[in-house]
Design a protein around this motif. Structure first.
Motif, PDB file in Angstrom:
ATOM      1  N   ASP A   1      15.400  11.423  10.344  1.00  0.00           N
ATOM      2  CA  ASP A   1      15.880  12.377   9.339  1.00  0.00           C
ATOM      3  C   ASP A   1      16.180  13.739   9.964  1.00  0.00           C
ATOM      4  OD1 ASP A   1      15.783  10.567   7.295  1.00  0.00           O
ATOM      5  OD2 ASP A   1      13.867  11.293   6.470  1.00  0.00           O
ATOM      6  N   ILE A   2      15.313  14.195  10.832  1.00  0.00           N
ATOM      7  CA  ILE A   2      15.510  15.494  11.481  1.00  0.00           C
ATOM      8  C   ILE A   2      16.770  15.488  12.333  1.00  0.00           C
ATOM      9  CG2 ILE A   2      14.556  17.056  13.244  1.00  0.00           C
ATOM     10  CD1 ILE A   2      11.762  16.290  12.113  1.00  0.00           C
TER      11      ILE A   2
ATOM     12  N   VAL B   1       6.679   8.175  11.433  1.00  0.00           N
ATOM     13  CA  VAL B   1       7.224   9.168  12.361  1.00  0.00           C
ATOM     14  C   VAL B   1       8.649   8.814  12.771  1.00  0.00           C
ATOM     15  CG1 VAL B   1       6.846  10.367  14.556  1.00  0.00           C
ATOM     16  CG2 VAL B   1       4.893   9.718  13.154  1.00  0.00           C
TER      17      VAL B   1
ATOM     18  N   GLU C   1      10.921   7.440  10.962  1.00  0.00           N
ATOM     19  CA  GLU C   1      11.774   7.869   9.849  1.00  0.00           C
ATOM     20  C   GLU C   1      11.954   9.392   9.846  1.00  0.00           C
ATOM     21  OE1 GLU C   1      13.172   5.572   7.780  1.00  0.00           O
ATOM     22  OE2 GLU C   1      12.130   3.954   8.815  1.00  0.00           O
ATOM     23  N   LEU C   2      10.863  10.109  10.082  1.00  0.00           N
ATOM     24  CA  LEU C   2      10.934  11.573  10.095  1.00  0.00           C
ATOM     25  C   LEU C   2      11.824  12.082  11.223  1.00  0.00           C
ATOM     26  CD1 LEU C   2       7.196  12.465   9.366  1.00  0.00           C
ATOM     27  CD2 LEU C   2       9.139  12.700   7.807  1.00  0.00           C
TER      28      LEU C   2
END
Length: 178
Positions: free
Chosen positions: A15-16, A9, A11-12
């Motif tokens: 990225d967002i 999460v 990393e996500l």
């Protein structure tokens, strides 16, 4: 759940947002600080969930707290999950062996830092976190007080013993008078 939050999460979310994962984990580390009412500062378990710099370095990345389970689980379930992991942090892992014996493996303080991260994942407020720690300390005190006062006799020695138990579990000094 904690590892998934830290490894996936984080990393996500980075990225967002368009950030590097390292920058996101540094910002999350700044948010980790828990505000504790002065009266409950004596609870050892609350002091342990605030990570020291060396412990933070040992554990690596901090988890993000922007995505949590606050809206997905009722407060009771979230506090029960937190309390269960707090009990695990306090007691360690219990292994049953033949002939009814048990072996308990004591955990180190890094488990308490993971407990703090779990509180963030569950969306617990600092007040809710303090309530869980306080409730557990009061429960431990109550159980020990029942053993001490089993025969119903309150002597000076037993009052001193109760005061000592109160210090051991970390309850504030004025709790016996309430």
């Amino acid at each position: 759940m904690i590892a998934f939050n830290t490894l996936v999460v984080n990393e996500l979310v980075a990225d967002i947002k368009g950030e590097s994962p390292d920058t996101a984990s540094e910002e999350a580390a700044k948010e980790v600080e828990i505000e504790i009412e002065e009266e409950w500062e004596s609870l050892q378990t609350l002091r342990k969930i605030r990570p020291s710099k060396e412990l933070t370095a040992k554990l690596g990345k901090q988890g993000q707290t922007e995505i949590n389970l606050k809206d997905d689980l009722p407060e009771r379930d979230r506090t029960d999950l937190y309390k269960t992991y707090l009990l695990f942090c306090l007691t360690g892992e219990v292994t049953n062996i033949p002939f009814g014996a048990q072996i308990t493996t004591k955990k180190d303080d890094s488990e308490f830092v993971l407990l703090n991260q779990l509180g963030g994942i569950l969306g617990l407020t600092p007040k809710e976190t303090v309530e869980v720690h306080r409730g557990l300390a009061e429960q431990a005190f109550r159980q020990q007080a029942e053993v001490i006062l089993a025969d119903g006799q309150l002597t000076k020695a037993r009052i001193e013993q109760l005061n000592e138990v109160q210090k051991q579990v970390g309850l504030p000094p004025n709790m016996l008078r309430k």
